[in-house]
Design a protein around this motif. Sequence first.
Motif, PDB file in Angstrom:
ATOM      1  N   ILE A 169      -4.322  -0.228  -5.649  1.00 22.69           N
ATOM      2  CA  ILE A 169      -4.261  -1.440  -4.843  1.00 22.69           C
ATOM      3  C   ILE A 169      -5.586  -1.749  -4.155  1.00 22.69           C
ATOM      4  N   TYR A 170      -6.248  -0.746  -3.551  1.00 23.82           N
ATOM      5  CA  TYR A 170      -7.518  -0.984  -2.877  1.00 23.82           C
ATOM      6  C   TYR A 170      -8.572  -1.471  -3.859  1.00 23.82           C
ATOM      7  N   ALA A 171      -8.645  -0.796  -5.003  1.00 22.93           N
ATOM      8  CA  ALA A 171      -9.638  -1.166  -6.012  1.00 22.93           C
ATOM      9  C   ALA A 171      -9.373  -2.573  -6.543  1.00 22.93           C
ATOM     10  N   SER A 172      -8.099  -2.925  -6.695  1.00 19.90           N
ATOM     11  CA  SER A 172      -7.757  -4.260  -7.199  1.00 19.90           C
ATOM     12  C   SER A 172      -8.201  -5.341  -6.221  1.00 19.90           C
ATOM     13  N   ILE A 173      -7.930  -5.133  -4.921  1.00 20.83           N
ATOM     14  CA  ILE A 173      -8.316  -6.110  -3.908  1.00 20.83           C
ATOM     15  C   ILE A 173      -9.832  -6.251  -3.867  1.00 20.83           C
ATOM     16  N   GLU A 174     -10.530  -5.121  -3.937  1.00 23.63           N
ATOM     17  CA  GLU A 174     -11.996  -5.160  -3.906  1.00 23.63           C
ATOM     18  C   GLU A 174     -12.552  -5.919  -5.103  1.00 23.63           C
ATOM     19  N   THR A 175     -11.948  -5.696  -6.277  1.00 28.04           N
ATOM     20  CA  THR A 175     -12.393  -6.391  -7.489  1.00 28.04           C
ATOM     21  C   THR A 175     -12.142  -7.891  -7.392  1.00 28.04           C
ATOM     22  N   ILE A 176     -10.998  -8.275  -6.828  1.00 26.54           N
ATOM     23  CA  ILE A 176     -10.678  -9.701  -6.679  1.00 26.54           C
ATOM     24  C   ILE A 176     -11.685 -10.382  -5.763  1.00 26.54           C
ATOM     25  N   LEU A 202      -4.330 -19.778 -19.242  1.00 28.50           N
ATOM     26  CA  LEU A 202      -3.578 -20.133 -20.443  1.00 28.50           C
ATOM     27  C   LEU A 202      -2.799 -21.423 -20.252  1.00 28.50           C
ATOM     28  N   SER A 203      -2.171 -21.592 -19.069  1.00 28.81           N
ATOM     29  CA  SER A 203      -1.333 -22.766 -18.829  1.00 28.81           C
ATOM     30  C   SER A 203      -2.018 -23.828 -17.975  1.00 28.81           C
ATOM     31  N   GLY A 204      -3.096 -23.438 -17.252  1.00 26.70           N
ATOM     32  CA  GLY A 204      -3.770 -24.375 -16.360  1.00 26.70           C
ATOM     33  C   GLY A 204      -2.983 -24.664 -15.093  1.00 26.70           C
ATOM     34  N   VAL A 205      -2.050 -23.769 -14.746  1.00 27.71           N
ATOM     35  CA  VAL A 205      -1.182 -23.947 -13.582  1.00 27.71           C
ATOM     36  C   VAL A 205      -1.516 -22.885 -12.528  1.00 27.71           C
ATOM     37  N   VAL A 206      -1.475 -23.276 -11.245  1.00 32.01           N
ATOM     38  CA  VAL A 206      -1.673 -22.315 -10.166  1.00 32.01           C
ATOM     39  C   VAL A 206      -0.409 -21.458 -10.043  1.00 32.01           C
ATOM     40  N   LYS A 207      -0.587 -20.140 -10.142  1.00 39.68           N
ATOM     41  CA  LYS A 207       0.530 -19.219 -10.046  1.00 39.68           C
ATOM     42  C   LYS A 207       0.210 -18.138  -9.017  1.00 39.68           C
ATOM     43  N   HIS A 208       1.232 -17.384  -8.621  1.00 37.58           N
ATOM     44  CA  HIS A 208       1.003 -16.275  -7.696  1.00 37.58           C
ATOM     45  C   HIS A 208       1.441 -14.968  -8.345  1.00 37.58           C
ATOM     46  N   TYR A 209       0.717 -13.892  -7.997  1.00 36.54           N
ATOM     47  CA  TYR A 209       0.937 -12.581  -8.581  1.00 36.54           C
ATOM     48  C   TYR A 209       0.959 -11.535  -7.468  1.00 36.54           C
ATOM     49  N   ARG A 210       1.925 -10.622  -7.508  1.00 36.84           N
ATOM     50  CA  ARG A 210       1.955  -9.513  -6.561  1.00 36.84           C
ATOM     51  C   ARG A 210       0.802  -8.566  -6.886  1.00 36.84           C
ATOM     52  N   VAL A 211      -0.068  -8.331  -5.925  1.00 34.85           N
ATOM     53  CA  VAL A 211      -1.248  -7.501  -6.192  1.00 34.85           C
ATOM     54  C   VAL A 211      -0.854  -6.069  -6.518  1.00 34.85           C
ATOM     55  N   ASP A 212       0.222  -5.563  -5.905  1.00 36.23           N
ATOM     56  CA  ASP A 212       0.632  -4.186  -6.193  1.00 36.23           C
ATOM     57  C   ASP A 212       1.248  -4.034  -7.577  1.00 36.23           C
ATOM     58  N   ALA A 253       3.856   2.466  -5.356  1.00 33.21           N
ATOM     59  CA  ALA A 253       3.318   3.707  -5.916  1.00 33.21           C
ATOM     60  C   ALA A 253       1.979   3.445  -6.596  1.00 33.21           C
ATOM     61  N   ASN A 254       1.497   2.224  -6.496  1.00 29.46           N
ATOM     62  CA  ASN A 254       0.264   1.820  -7.176  1.00 29.46           C
ATOM     63  C   ASN A 254      -0.960   2.255  -6.379  1.00 29.46           C
ATOM     64  N   GLU A 255      -1.630   3.300  -6.842  1.00 31.36           N
ATOM     65  CA  GLU A 255      -2.815   3.812  -6.160  1.00 31.36           C
ATOM     66  C   GLU A 255      -4.034   2.911  -6.377  1.00 31.36           C
ATOM     67  N   ILE A 276       0.849  -1.185   0.000  1.00 30.06           N
ATOM     68  CA  ILE A 276       0.000   0.000   0.000  1.00 30.06           C
ATOM     69  C   ILE A 276       0.887   1.238   0.000  1.00 30.06           C
ATOM     70  N   THR A 277       0.355   2.341  -0.492  1.00 31.14           N
ATOM     71  CA  THR A 277       1.147   3.561  -0.637  1.00 31.14           C
ATOM     72  C   THR A 277       1.373   4.216   0.725  1.00 31.14           C
ATOM     73  N   GLU A 278       2.289   5.197   0.759  1.00 33.97           N
ATOM     74  CA  GLU A 278       2.558   5.924   1.996  1.00 33.97           C
ATOM     75  C   GLU A 278       1.295   6.631   2.485  1.00 33.97           C
ATOM     76  N   GLU A 279       0.572   7.271   1.569  1.00 34.89           N
ATOM     77  CA  GLU A 279      -0.633   7.993   1.960  1.00 34.89           C
ATOM     78  C   GLU A 279      -1.714   7.041   2.469  1.00 34.89           C
ATOM     79  N   GLN A 280      -1.878   5.892   1.806  1.00 35.92           N
ATOM     80  CA  GLN A 280      -2.849   4.901   2.273  1.00 35.92           C
ATOM     81  C   GLN A 280      -2.473   4.382   3.654  1.00 35.92           C
ATOM     82  N   SER A 281      -1.178   4.218   3.908  1.00 33.45           N
ATOM     83  CA  SER A 281      -0.715   3.765   5.217  1.00 33.45           C
ATOM     84  C   SER A 281      -1.087   4.776   6.296  1.00 33.45           C
ATOM     85  N   ARG A 282      -0.837   6.037   6.028  1.00 37.28           N
ATOM     86  CA  ARG A 282      -1.132   7.077   7.016  1.00 37.28           C
ATOM     87  C   ARG A 282      -2.633   7.161   7.304  1.00 37.28           C
TER      88      ARG A 282
END
Length: 329
Positions: A139-146, A200-210, A135-137, A98-104
Amino acid sequence: MPRSFNQKLKILFLMKIFQEKTDPEHPVPVRDIITEMEGYGISVERKTVYDDIETLRIFGMDIRSRRGKKAGYYLADRRFRLPELKFLMDAVQSSKFITEEQSRRLMKKLESLTSIYHARNLESQVIVRPGIKTANEEIYASIETIYDAVARNRQISFQYCEWTISKKLVQKRDGKRYRVSPGKLLWKNENYYLLGLDELSGVVKHYRVDKMRRVEIESRKRSGEAVFRDFDLGKFSSGTFGMFGGKEISLKIKFDNSLIGVILDRFGQKAVILQSDDSHFILQAPIHVSGQFYGWLAGLGAEAEIIGPEKVRREYVDFLKKTLRKYED
């Protein structure tokens, strides 16, 4: 606002006073409560205050009184104890996703869950480390969408990014969208990850949300429901080093007895531990073998030795030799 309307709100303002301005070290006498209420435009008598305090007690608030030098009423118990809030604030401070501003902003919300006096104490310990936050603003919207996609049993698509040596996030695969069936969100190594089935590959993978951009819900239903229903998140977390991928292999590793604490911290109390001799034990565990794993093992020095499989043992030797050659004349 009409005075009569304020009178109807007096019990709520009284609750606010107890939540914000009292704790066991800071009781408030009735005369100060009356003064505080007047600041809200509400005139009350002492008897009314006593009656309203009793109403709040019946409602469930643990309001107690104290006599002596610091006499008055205070809120004795809250939903979160002070150490619990400190744990949460430490987690927010250390979270890179999360960004510095979101943390505060988030820490300010946590501070509001205790009295203003304890909040000042917490605030004095707040250090938002610049330069390590995303720096990804989005992040909140991405988590909510997931979360929304999982609830609706739908796939998602997104663009994925990677860092360049110029310290910029650029889109991988020229911005081509990834299509994934979201499974679980995992917090590890101070980052937030999505575990998903790559369509595409049918494999379980992990992705950094930020590092995910423009996350959207697709019309297609999620795949791999059975995979995630039986997925052992704890096992995956302990066996993955630095969240780097790698083929999962069942390893046997011999350690010096002095490292038992390190191994239990890493793999948990359910780890399969076998006594080898008086000075050593053997760990049996499924591990995602990668350069990050070899680096972790190398940090334990001669007190750790891969017993098998032989193929992994040889690969580790090659890893060490390649590293050593960087320092040879």
